[in-house]
Design a protein around this motif. Structure first.
Motif, PDB file in Angstrom:
ATOM      1  N   ASP A   3      18.307   0.716  11.893  1.00  0.00           N
ATOM      2  CA  ASP A   3      17.017   0.795  12.828  1.00  0.00           C
ATOM      3  C   ASP A   3      17.265   1.112  14.000  1.00  0.00           C
ATOM      4  O   ASP A   3      17.311   1.218  15.364  1.00  0.00           O
ATOM      5  CB  ASP A   3      16.428  -1.098  12.892  1.00  0.00           C
ATOM      6  CG  ASP A   3      15.833  -0.763  11.405  1.00  0.00           C
ATOM      7  OD1 ASP A   3      15.032   0.380  10.962  1.00  0.00           O
ATOM      8  OD2 ASP A   3      15.538  -1.601  10.948  1.00  0.00           O
ATOM      9  N   ASN A   4      18.740   0.592  15.054  1.00  0.00           N
ATOM     10  CA  ASN A   4      18.981   0.797  16.003  1.00  0.00           C
ATOM     11  C   ASN A   4      18.827   1.673  16.665  1.00  0.00           C
ATOM     12  O   ASN A   4      18.433   2.383  17.706  1.00  0.00           O
ATOM     13  CB  ASN A   4      20.603  -0.177  16.662  1.00  0.00           C
ATOM     14  CG  ASN A   4      20.022  -1.626  15.966  1.00  0.00           C
ATOM     15  OD1 ASN A   4      19.506  -2.281  16.130  1.00  0.00           O
ATOM     16  ND2 ASN A   4      21.458  -2.121  15.535  1.00  0.00           N
ATOM     17  N   TYR A   6      16.932   4.361  14.904  1.00  0.00           N
ATOM     18  CA  TYR A   6      16.230   4.993  14.884  1.00  0.00           C
ATOM     19  C   TYR A   6      15.091   4.290  16.065  1.00  0.00           C
ATOM     20  O   TYR A   6      13.997   5.368  17.424  1.00  0.00           O
ATOM     21  CB  TYR A   6      15.269   3.748  13.789  1.00  0.00           C
ATOM     22  CG  TYR A   6      13.089   4.256  14.203  1.00  0.00           C
ATOM     23  CD1 TYR A   6      13.130   5.792  14.167  1.00  0.00           C
ATOM     24  CD2 TYR A   6      12.631   3.197  14.542  1.00  0.00           C
ATOM     25  CE1 TYR A   6      11.070   5.708  14.035  1.00  0.00           C
ATOM     26  CE2 TYR A   6      11.618   3.688  14.917  1.00  0.00           C
ATOM     27  CZ  TYR A   6      10.757   4.410  14.657  1.00  0.00           C
ATOM     28  OH  TYR A   6       9.550   4.708  14.534  1.00  0.00           O
ATOM     29  N   ASN A   7      15.531   3.123  16.717  1.00  0.00           N
ATOM     30  CA  ASN A   7      14.610   2.231  18.187  1.00  0.00           C
ATOM     31  C   ASN A   7      15.175   3.070  19.359  1.00  0.00           C
ATOM     32  O   ASN A   7      14.188   3.147  20.221  1.00  0.00           O
ATOM     33  CB  ASN A   7      15.284   0.989  17.971  1.00  0.00           C
ATOM     34  CG  ASN A   7      13.918  -0.555  16.872  1.00  0.00           C
ATOM     35  OD1 ASN A   7      13.181   0.698  16.803  1.00  0.00           O
ATOM     36  ND2 ASN A   7      14.620  -1.111  16.388  1.00  0.00           N
ATOM     37  N   LEU A   8      16.452   3.739  19.321  1.00  0.00           N
ATOM     38  CA  LEU A   8      16.953   3.944  20.774  1.00  0.00           C
ATOM     39  C   LEU A   8      16.153   5.491  21.027  1.00  0.00           C
ATOM     40  O   LEU A   8      15.771   5.769  21.906  1.00  0.00           O
ATOM     41  CB  LEU A   8      18.988   4.226  20.343  1.00  0.00           C
ATOM     42  CG  LEU A   8      19.202   4.956  21.608  1.00  0.00           C
ATOM     43  CD1 LEU A   8      19.446   4.134  23.013  1.00  0.00           C
ATOM     44  CD2 LEU A   8      20.371   4.874  20.773  1.00  0.00           C
ATOM     45  N   ASN A   9      16.216   6.487  19.782  1.00  0.00           N
ATOM     46  CA  ASN A   9      16.202   8.228  19.954  1.00  0.00           C
ATOM     47  C   ASN A   9      14.258   7.977  19.786  1.00  0.00           C
ATOM     48  O   ASN A   9      13.563   8.020  20.685  1.00  0.00           O
ATOM     49  CB  ASN A   9      15.511   8.098  18.290  1.00  0.00           C
ATOM     50  CG  ASN A   9      17.157   8.549  18.164  1.00  0.00           C
ATOM     51  OD1 ASN A   9      18.036   9.513  18.789  1.00  0.00           O
ATOM     52  ND2 ASN A   9      17.520   8.873  16.525  1.00  0.00           N
ATOM     53  N   LEU A  10      13.156   6.734  19.698  1.00  0.00           N
ATOM     54  CA  LEU A  10      11.943   6.621  19.408  1.00  0.00           C
ATOM     55  C   LEU A  10      12.401   5.948  21.457  1.00  0.00           C
ATOM     56  O   LEU A  10      11.334   6.227  22.011  1.00  0.00           O
ATOM     57  CB  LEU A  10      11.521   5.420  18.625  1.00  0.00           C
ATOM     58  CG  LEU A  10       9.512   5.704  18.911  1.00  0.00           C
ATOM     59  CD1 LEU A  10       9.397   6.960  18.305  1.00  0.00           C
ATOM     60  CD2 LEU A  10       9.392   4.173  17.766  1.00  0.00           C
ATOM     61  N   ASP A  11      12.587   5.286  21.284  1.00  0.00           N
ATOM     62  CA  ASP A  11      11.647   5.010  23.105  1.00  0.00           C
ATOM     63  C   ASP A  11      13.324   5.763  24.427  1.00  0.00           C
ATOM     64  O   ASP A  11      12.020   6.191  25.036  1.00  0.00           O
ATOM     65  CB  ASP A  11      13.213   3.917  23.328  1.00  0.00           C
ATOM     66  CG  ASP A  11      13.138   2.405  22.628  1.00  0.00           C
ATOM     67  OD1 ASP A  11      12.319   1.639  22.416  1.00  0.00           O
ATOM     68  OD2 ASP A  11      14.168   1.271  22.686  1.00  0.00           O
ATOM     69  N   LYS A  51       7.291   9.585  16.059  1.00  0.00           N
ATOM     70  CA  LYS A  51       8.222   8.608  15.593  1.00  0.00           C
ATOM     71  C   LYS A  51       8.968   9.084  14.030  1.00  0.00           C
ATOM     72  O   LYS A  51      10.261   8.706  13.451  1.00  0.00           O
ATOM     73  CB  LYS A  51       7.123   7.510  14.744  1.00  0.00           C
ATOM     74  CG  LYS A  51       6.633   6.823  15.448  1.00  0.00           C
ATOM     75  CD  LYS A  51       5.728   5.843  14.816  1.00  0.00           C
ATOM     76  CE  LYS A  51       4.882   4.718  16.112  1.00  0.00           C
ATOM     77  NZ  LYS A  51       4.458   3.757  15.489  1.00  0.00           N
ATOM     78  N   ARG A  55      13.375   9.093  13.404  1.00  0.00           N
ATOM     79  CA  ARG A  55      13.663   9.284  12.418  1.00  0.00           C
ATOM     80  C   ARG A  55      14.942   9.964  11.764  1.00  0.00           C
ATOM     81  O   ARG A  55      15.623   9.140  10.967  1.00  0.00           O
ATOM     82  CB  ARG A  55      12.835   9.212  10.838  1.00  0.00           C
ATOM     83  CG  ARG A  55      11.601   7.663  11.510  1.00  0.00           C
ATOM     84  CD  ARG A  55      12.076   7.012   9.889  1.00  0.00           C
ATOM     85  NE  ARG A  55      11.538   5.565  10.519  1.00  0.00           N
ATOM     86  CZ  ARG A  55      11.898   4.090  10.349  1.00  0.00           C
ATOM     87  NH1 ARG A  55      13.400   4.212  10.499  1.00  0.00           N
ATOM     88  NH2 ARG A  55      11.299   3.113  11.085  1.00  0.00           N
TER      89      ARG A  55
END
Length: 101
Positions: A3-4, A6-11, A51, A55
């Motif tokens: 999840d970290n 994913y969140n880094l990529n999405l941000d 998104k 992923r």
């Protein structure tokens, strides 16, 4: 996928998309290291697509600092390191100033 990651990529992708939408393509290229081809692709991507891209199992960007720069930074920080007592005093002052009587 972690999840970290994913969140880094999405941000990263959302910030890039916002910069591009605001007309700051040169800033997106310079600050985020985006190639011109990525600008055109990101401009047309939906949030759902961003998104899905976030992923995938790898970073969407690569840091531009090489290890020698990191080592120089760490050495410079070590030279200017404060003592534990000094850091404790600074923390105490911050806490006192944030919570006046």
């Amino acid at each position: 996928m972690d999840d970290n990651l994913y969140n880094l990529n999405l941000d990263y992708l959302l910030v890039a998309k916002e910069m591009i939408a605001a007309g700051n393509t040169h800033k997106a290229q310079f600050y985020l290291g985006l190639p011109p081809e990525a600008i055109a692709i990101l401009r047309n991507m939906t949030t759902k697509q961003l998104k899905a891209l976030a992923r995938s199992d790898y970073l969407k960007f690569s840091p531009r600092f090489n290890p020698s720069h990191w080592q120089e930074f760490m050495q410079a920080q070590a030279l200017g390191a404060d003592s534990h007592e000094q850091r404790a005093k600074e923390l105490l002052m911050l806490l006192i100033n944030d919570n006046p009587p």
